[in-house]
Design an enzyme around this catalytic site. Structure first.
Site, mmCIF file in Angstrom:
data_model
loop_
_atom_site.group_PDB
_atom_site.id
_atom_site.type_symbol
_atom_site.label_atom_id
_atom_site.label_comp_id
_atom_site.label_asym_id
_atom_site.label_seq_id
_atom_site.Cartn_x
_atom_site.Cartn_y
_atom_site.Cartn_z
ATOM 1 C CE LYS A 22 97.363 0.503 7.731
ATOM 2 N NZ LYS A 22 97.904 -0.787 7.688
ATOM 3 C CB CYS A 46 94.700 -10.723 20.500
ATOM 4 S SG CYS A 46 93.013 -10.656 20.579
ATOM 5 C CG PHE A 75 98.315 -10.717 10.484
ATOM 6 C CD1 PHE A 75 98.129 -12.121 10.376
ATOM 7 C CD2 PHE A 75 99.157 -10.529 11.487
ATOM 8 C CE1 PHE A 75 98.764 -13.163 11.209
ATOM 9 C CE2 PHE A 75 99.677 -11.601 12.327
ATOM 10 C CZ PHE A 75 99.433 -12.836 12.125
ATOM 11 C CD GLU A 98 101.439 -3.445 6.210
ATOM 12 O OE1 GLU A 98 100.135 -3.703 6.984
ATOM 13 O OE2 GLU A 98 102.261 -3.199 6.870
ATOM 14 N NE ARG A 99 101.928 -8.961 8.595
ATOM 15 C CZ ARG A 99 102.345 -9.142 9.832
ATOM 16 N NH1 ARG A 99 102.808 -10.412 9.985
ATOM 17 N NH2 ARG A 99 102.174 -8.309 11.052
HETATM 18 P P1 NAD Z 1 101.180 -4.874 13.864
HETATM 19 O O1 NAD Z 1 101.058 -4.129 15.121
HETATM 20 O O2 NAD Z 1 102.277 -5.309 13.081
HETATM 21 O O3 NAD Z 1 100.109 -4.164 12.497
HETATM 22 C C1 NAD Z 1 98.853 -3.932 13.036
HETATM 23 C C2 NAD Z 1 98.585 -2.480 12.055
HETATM 24 O O4 NAD Z 1 99.508 -1.645 12.551
HETATM 25 C C3 NAD Z 1 98.729 -2.884 10.582
HETATM 26 O O5 NAD Z 1 97.705 -1.936 10.064
HETATM 27 C C4 NAD Z 1 100.004 -2.277 10.456
HETATM 28 O O6 NAD Z 1 100.214 -1.691 8.948
HETATM 29 C C5 NAD Z 1 100.110 -1.049 11.370
HETATM 30 N N1 NAD Z 1 101.785 -0.814 11.460
HETATM 31 C C6 NAD Z 1 102.614 -1.861 11.497
HETATM 32 N N2 NAD Z 1 103.774 -1.318 11.710
HETATM 33 C C7 NAD Z 1 103.652 -0.051 11.884
HETATM 34 C C8 NAD Z 1 104.417 1.320 12.519
HETATM 35 N N3 NAD Z 1 105.682 1.088 12.544
HETATM 36 N N4 NAD Z 1 103.883 2.487 12.434
HETATM 37 C C9 NAD Z 1 102.508 2.515 12.398
HETATM 38 N N5 NAD Z 1 101.858 1.383 11.757
HETATM 39 C C10 NAD Z 1 102.038 0.018 11.925
HETATM 40 O O7 NAD Z 1 100.243 -6.402 14.253
HETATM 41 P P2 NAD Z 1 99.765 -7.676 13.358
HETATM 42 O O8 NAD Z 1 101.032 -8.335 13.404
HETATM 43 O O9 NAD Z 1 99.245 -7.240 12.328
HETATM 44 O O10 NAD Z 1 98.712 -8.387 14.376
HETATM 45 C C11 NAD Z 1 99.248 -9.029 15.444
HETATM 46 C C12 NAD Z 1 99.251 -8.402 16.698
HETATM 47 O O11 NAD Z 1 97.862 -7.928 17.008
HETATM 48 C C13 NAD Z 1 99.340 -9.410 17.767
HETATM 49 O O12 NAD Z 1 100.397 -8.526 18.902
HETATM 50 C C14 NAD Z 1 98.012 -9.611 18.523
HETATM 51 O O13 NAD Z 1 98.011 -9.782 19.984
HETATM 52 C C15 NAD Z 1 97.420 -8.325 18.176
HETATM 53 N N6 NAD Z 1 96.006 -8.207 18.521
HETATM 54 C C16 NAD Z 1 95.536 -7.689 19.391
HETATM 55 C C17 NAD Z 1 94.122 -7.999 19.660
HETATM 56 C C18 NAD Z 1 93.421 -7.122 20.637
HETATM 57 O O14 NAD Z 1 92.101 -6.985 20.715
HETATM 58 N N7 NAD Z 1 94.073 -6.905 21.719
HETATM 59 C C19 NAD Z 1 93.312 -8.403 18.653
HETATM 60 C C20 NAD Z 1 93.977 -9.002 17.356
HETATM 61 C C21 NAD Z 1 95.184 -9.024 17.411
#
Ligand code: NAD
Length: 511
Positions: free
Chosen positions: A187, A295, A163, A190-191
């Site tokens: 994909k 991140c 998100f 969804e937020r």
């Molecule tokens: P998230 O892991 O909740 O969601 C990321 C994606 O995974 C979304 O598209 C979501 O729909 C999907 N998802 C969520 N739960 C799932 C499940 N149980 N099974 C399969 N798919 C699932 O992350 P977020 O809250 O959207 O984003 C924040 C996180 O992303 C933080 O941890 C941040 O540090 C990380 N981030 C990392 C980087 C990097 O380059 N390392 C960059 C940006 C954000």
């Protein structure tokens, strides 16, 4: 997958439900499962998104499969021209896009504009695909033998995005994949799915053939369908670490190449000789900007020596108290609300956990209140001192406007702290001592390092990726590594003897 009729589109608008973008057209989602999308400033549900079923992932894969042969056969300069045009269109529409990001995510307009620019940086880089995708050639590797290699697209790629950068990360994901001749299924989170859908429309306007980029909104159900779909050959994921690991393991078990980037807890080390006003200026932006939902934020400050810590606090505390927190669309806000109420509550729980663990609460953001926006997902800037490696609130990612100070006694401890942390995304050191900075950069066990730079996000033609639990897989995002991920190498050893009978065939040897 049927495309949308005018009546269906009208119905969708009336129910305020976002759908998908498949085979070059907006489609109304088939399922009854919906996800609410909030306006984080007011706390109200502004619309919702229909979560895809497995059949919609299959429809997107059908479209991507049908589009692949012609797109892969399109010459690379023509493919790059679509991205050039897309860049122009995004620039033209940038104020609307920034407002859309801000209104669903909650980051301020300057942050949203900055995000778009960092996305466009990678689009510009991907326009160099004709050069970057070139293979190598060795003339005369053996008697009459030439060897050459080519980088071919892997087929259908998928991107699963978080998100916190709803425009930048999708652009990082699809630009290089598509420039290399792959077709793609995105994909998004969804937020905040509105901006990714708009980017899909702009790619079509830029001349992308239908089916090359498909956008399917959904949750775990669609992610599992992507992992299990045999026609999808590669997955790029960005999000939290547990999900990154799940996708890495699942994708590999289904014989896909996977790069999965996870969470972070970046440290900013302050040596005694650092210019403290500069350190605080940088920390305020990197710890609290975008409400800490980055991140590459720096949620941990590591002053070396108690005297450094006291001088840091003296300058930092009033600046944290003076942070201007307000509506995301206001030009006067330093930071806006968090993305959802649930996330705001989770961050507040971490603050309490830190206090219970014995950290000293210097500034408490939980008291923050904004008149007229009582239901918004706001949290004030929070500052804690005396975080320790044994504290859970230090070990885990908080992802909010919370800065923890972890004091160290000396330089060795300041290298050890980020090196031993489970995450290894970014780290920074502030000092006037070149030798100390050089040694720190060489020895620290973290993927991206800033020297007097608080958020060391590398430029597009270098590469982005963390270590340890911040990154699963072998290749990074963008830069030459991005081209390696989205192509498979084929090596051809060829000989054209004038007379096959008379020629001496000598295979090249390893030396
Ligand atoms: P998230 O892991 O909740 O969601 C990321 C994606 O995974 C979304 O598209 C979501 O729909 C999907 N998802 C969520 N739960 C799932 C499940 N149980 N099974 C399969 N798919 C699932 O992350 P977020 O809250 O959207 O984003 C924040 C996180 O992303 C933080 O941890 C941040 O540090 C990380 N981030 C990392 C980087 C990097 O380059 N390392 C960059 C940006 C954000």
């Amino acid at each position: 997958m049927k495309t949308v009729s005018k009546r269906e589109l009208l119905e969708a608008i009336m129910t305020d439900s976002l759908g998908h973008f498949i085979n070059g057209a907006s489609t109304v989602g088939k399922s009854d499962r919906k996800h609410d999308i909030y306006n984080p400033t007011t706390g109200e549900v502004q619309h919702c998104v229909t979560l895809a079923t497995r059949s919609e992932i299959i429809a997107a894969t059908d479209a991507a499969e049908a589009a692949f042969p012609a797109w892969a056969a399109t010459n690379p300069q023509r493919r790059a021209r679509v991205l050039f045009k897309f860049k122009e269109l995004v620039e033209k529409d940038s104020e609307n896009l920034a407002k859309l990001i801000s209104s669903e995510h909650g980051k301020t307009l300057p942050d949203a504009r900055g995000e778009l620019q960092r996305g466009l940086d990678v689009i510009e880089f991907a326009c160099g695909a004709p050069h970057l995708q070139k293979g190598g050639y060795t003339e005369g590797a053996g008697g009459g033998i030439d060897v050459y290699s080519m980088r071919q697209p892997i087929g259908i790629g998928a991107g699963i995005s978080p998100f916190n950068f709803p425009a930048m990360i999708p652009m990082w994901m699809f630009s290089i994949a598509i420039a290399c001749g792959n077709t793609f299924i995105l994909k998004p989170s969804e937020r905040d799915p509105s901006v990714p859908l708009r980017l899909g429309e702009l790619m079509m306007e830029a001349g992308l053939p239908p089916g090359v980029l498909n956008i399917v909104n959904g949750d775990k159900e669609s992610v599992d369908a992507i992992i299990e779909e045999p026609r999808i050959k590669g997955i790029t994921f960005v999000g939290s670490s547990d999900i990154a690991q799940y996708i890495y393991a699942g994708g590999a078990a289904h014989n896909k190449r996977v790069q999965a980037f996870g969470g972070a807890k970046n440290h900013l080390v302050v040596l005694p000789d650092a210019d403290m006003d500069n350190v605080v200026n940088q920390l305020i932006g990197s710890a609290y900007g975008s409400a800490g939902e980055r991140c590459m934020a720096t949620p941990v400050a590591v002053p070396v020596g108690d005297e450094t810590a006291e001088r840091l606090l003296e300058v930092l505390k009033p600046r944290v108290e003076a942070l201007r927190i307000g509506p995301s669309l206001s030009e006067d806000s330093d930071l806006g609300p968090l993305v959802t109420g649930a996330h705001r509550d989770r961050v507040a729980q971490y603050i309490q956990m830190a206090v219970d663990e014995g950290q000293e609460l210097i500034v408490d953001g939980r008291d923050f209140y904004l008149e007229g926006y009582e239901n918004g997902f706001f949290l004030g800037g929070t500052l804690l001192d005396y975080a320790k490696p044994t504290h859970q609130s230090y070990q885990e990612e908080i992802f909010g406007p919370v800065l923890q100070i972890a004091r160290t006694a000396n330089f060795e401890e300041a290298i050890a702290l980020p090196s031993q942390h489970q995450y290894g995304n970014g780290v920074a050191i502030f000092t006037r001592n070149g030798a100390a900075a050089r040694e720190f950069a060489q020895r620290v066990n973290v993927g991206m390092v800033g020297v007097n730079v608080p958020i060391p996000v590398p430029v597009a033609y270098h590469t982005f990726g963390g270590w340890k639990r911040s990154g699963f897989g072998d290749t990074n995002q963008h830069g030459p590594e991005g081209f390696r991920f989205w192509t498979k190498i084929k090596t051809i050893t060829q000989r054209w003897p004038e007379d096959v009978q008379a020629s001496q065939f000598v295979m090249p040897t390893m030396d």
